[in-house]
Scaffold this active site. Sequence first.
Site, PDB file in Angstrom:
ATOM      1  N   GLY A  43      -2.971  32.670  57.586  1.00  0.00           N
ATOM      2  CA  GLY A  43      -2.851  34.121  57.721  1.00  0.00           C
ATOM      3  C   GLY A  43      -3.943  34.912  57.035  1.00  0.00           C
ATOM      4  N   ASP A  99      -2.262  37.034  53.054  1.00  0.00           N
ATOM      5  CA  ASP A  99      -2.328  38.133  54.007  1.00  0.00           C
ATOM      6  C   ASP A  99      -1.348  39.251  53.685  1.00  0.00           C
ATOM      7  OD1 ASP A  99      -0.152  36.529  54.604  1.00  0.00           O
ATOM      8  OD2 ASP A  99      -0.607  36.278  56.726  1.00  0.00           O
ATOM      9  N   ASP A 102       5.764  39.842  51.356  1.00  0.00           N
ATOM     10  CA  ASP A 102       6.999  40.251  52.040  1.00  0.00           C
ATOM     11  C   ASP A 102       8.178  39.948  51.110  1.00  0.00           C
ATOM     12  OD1 ASP A 102       9.011  40.772  53.835  1.00  0.00           O
ATOM     13  OD2 ASP A 102       8.225  39.581  55.450  1.00  0.00           O
ATOM     14  N   LYS A 130       4.574  44.708  51.980  1.00  0.00           N
ATOM     15  CA  LYS A 130       5.690  45.337  52.703  1.00  0.00           C
ATOM     16  C   LYS A 130       6.567  46.077  51.726  1.00  0.00           C
ATOM     17  CE  LYS A 130       6.476  42.692  56.817  1.00  0.00           C
ATOM     18  NZ  LYS A 130       7.423  41.927  57.613  1.00  0.00           N
ATOM     19  N   PHE A 151       7.848  43.808  61.374  1.00  0.00           N
ATOM     20  CA  PHE A 151       7.053  42.601  61.591  1.00  0.00           C
ATOM     21  C   PHE A 151       5.733  42.997  62.250  1.00  0.00           C
ATOM     22  CE2 PHE A 151       5.606  38.590  63.238  1.00  0.00           C
ATOM     23  CZ  PHE A 151       5.858  37.769  62.150  1.00  0.00           C
ATOM     24  N   VAL A 152       4.643  42.715  61.557  1.00  0.00           N
ATOM     25  CA  VAL A 152       3.324  43.129  62.049  1.00  0.00           C
ATOM     26  C   VAL A 152       2.460  41.924  62.393  1.00  0.00           C
ATOM     27  CG1 VAL A 152       3.291  45.344  60.819  1.00  0.00           C
ATOM     28  CG2 VAL A 152       2.426  43.298  59.669  1.00  0.00           C
ATOM     29  N   ASP A 158       0.143  36.471  62.464  1.00  0.00           N
ATOM     30  CA  ASP A 158       0.527  35.920  63.762  1.00  0.00           C
ATOM     31  C   ASP A 158       2.020  35.994  64.024  1.00  0.00           C
ATOM     32  OD1 ASP A 158       1.274  33.854  61.825  1.00  0.00           O
ATOM     33  OD2 ASP A 158       1.645  32.633  63.586  1.00  0.00           O
ATOM     34  N   ARG A 164      -3.475  36.605  66.061  1.00  0.00           N
ATOM     35  CA  ARG A 164      -4.302  36.627  64.839  1.00  0.00           C
ATOM     36  C   ARG A 164      -5.635  37.317  65.087  1.00  0.00           C
ATOM     37  NH1 ARG A 164      -1.959  33.246  61.080  1.00  0.00           N
ATOM     38  NH2 ARG A 164      -1.108  31.289  61.814  1.00  0.00           N
TER      39      ARG A 164
HETATM   40  P1  XMP Z   1       6.796  36.023  51.885  1.00  0.00           P
HETATM   41  O1  XMP Z   1       8.107  36.410  52.526  1.00  0.00           O
HETATM   42  O2  XMP Z   1       6.828  34.621  51.339  1.00  0.00           O
HETATM   43  O3  XMP Z   1       5.825  36.034  53.122  1.00  0.00           O
HETATM   44  O4  XMP Z   1       6.294  37.049  50.923  1.00  0.00           O
HETATM   45  C1  XMP Z   1       4.568  35.569  53.084  1.00  0.00           C
HETATM   46  C2  XMP Z   1       4.153  34.986  54.397  1.00  0.00           C
HETATM   47  O5  XMP Z   1       5.053  35.289  55.460  1.00  0.00           O
HETATM   48  C3  XMP Z   1       4.363  35.650  56.611  1.00  0.00           C
HETATM   49  N1  XMP Z   1       4.763  37.017  56.974  1.00  0.00           N
HETATM   50  C4  XMP Z   1       4.381  37.661  58.055  1.00  0.00           C
HETATM   51  N2  XMP Z   1       3.569  37.274  59.050  1.00  0.00           N
HETATM   52  N3  XMP Z   1       3.856  39.364  60.085  1.00  0.00           N
HETATM   53  C5  XMP Z   1       3.317  38.126  60.062  1.00  0.00           C
HETATM   54  O6  XMP Z   1       2.558  37.807  60.970  1.00  0.00           O
HETATM   55  C6  XMP Z   1       4.687  39.843  59.129  1.00  0.00           C
HETATM   56  O7  XMP Z   1       5.150  40.972  59.206  1.00  0.00           O
HETATM   57  C7  XMP Z   1       4.951  38.926  58.056  1.00  0.00           C
HETATM   58  N4  XMP Z   1       5.700  39.026  56.945  1.00  0.00           N
HETATM   59  C8  XMP Z   1       5.549  37.843  56.304  1.00  0.00           C
HETATM   60  C9  XMP Z   1       2.900  35.564  56.262  1.00  0.00           C
HETATM   61  O8  XMP Z   1       2.377  34.351  56.705  1.00  0.00           O
HETATM   62  C10 XMP Z   1       2.848  35.613  54.769  1.00  0.00           C
HETATM   63  O9  XMP Z   1       1.784  34.890  54.206  1.00  0.00           O
END
Ligand code: XMP
Length: 179
Positions: A43, A99, A102, A130, A151-152, A158, A164
């Site tokens: 990512g 990237d 979340d 986020k 979700f972006v 991706d 991507r």
């Molecule tokens: P966490 O929840 O562990 O998330 O903080 C980290 C990884 O989750 C993926 N992620 C997303 N990927 N759109 C995406 O394409 C989103 O909105 C999103 N939210 C989380 C991402 O790989 C990130 O590194």
Amino acid sequence: MQQDIQKVIITEGEIHSMVRALAHRIQAEHNGETLHVVAIYDGSILFLADLIRHMSIPLRLYGLRAKSYFGGTQSTGRVEISGFDPAEVRGQPVLLVDDILDTGLTLHAVRRQLEEAGAMSVKTCVFLCKERIREVPVEADYHCRTIPDEFVVGYGLDYRGLYRNLPFVGILKREVYLP
Ligand code: XMP
């Protein structure tokens, strides 16, 4: 691909000026040391490539894979890390790049491994944060922008491996991933 995007929330031009400004800030705060950049693939690759090319301080680059999503749009709560031995950065100042922040599970899990392996310091850097309550105590030391809890995709982000390569960040239409 474009027809699956509900709304563009960050344009290509905005991305490039934000990333350049962030790179200059990080560089100014790490002047005089060799930065050990540990990136979470896949990512972060577009963000990473743009970020480091705006830095002129010496740096080493490492990559790892950390999976917590397994193809969906919700975190599973599990994080698997592979492809990198955290002992490689023992005693070094680390910039951990991802990237998006979340739930926080990924950044928290990787940071802990780096700290346990003896990194001198670990600063966290993400392209996007986020706006939501994290499931674990972690925040980004550096980020470009805070976004709503949607979700972006695009600019490295991706859904099931797609989108991507979009040069902007957009909210994915719910009908793309909801049954
Ligand atoms: P966490 O929840 O562990 O998330 O903080 C980290 C990884 O989750 C993926 N992620 C997303 N990927 N759109 C995406 O394409 C989103 O909105 C999103 N939210 C989380 C991402 O790989 C990130 O590194």
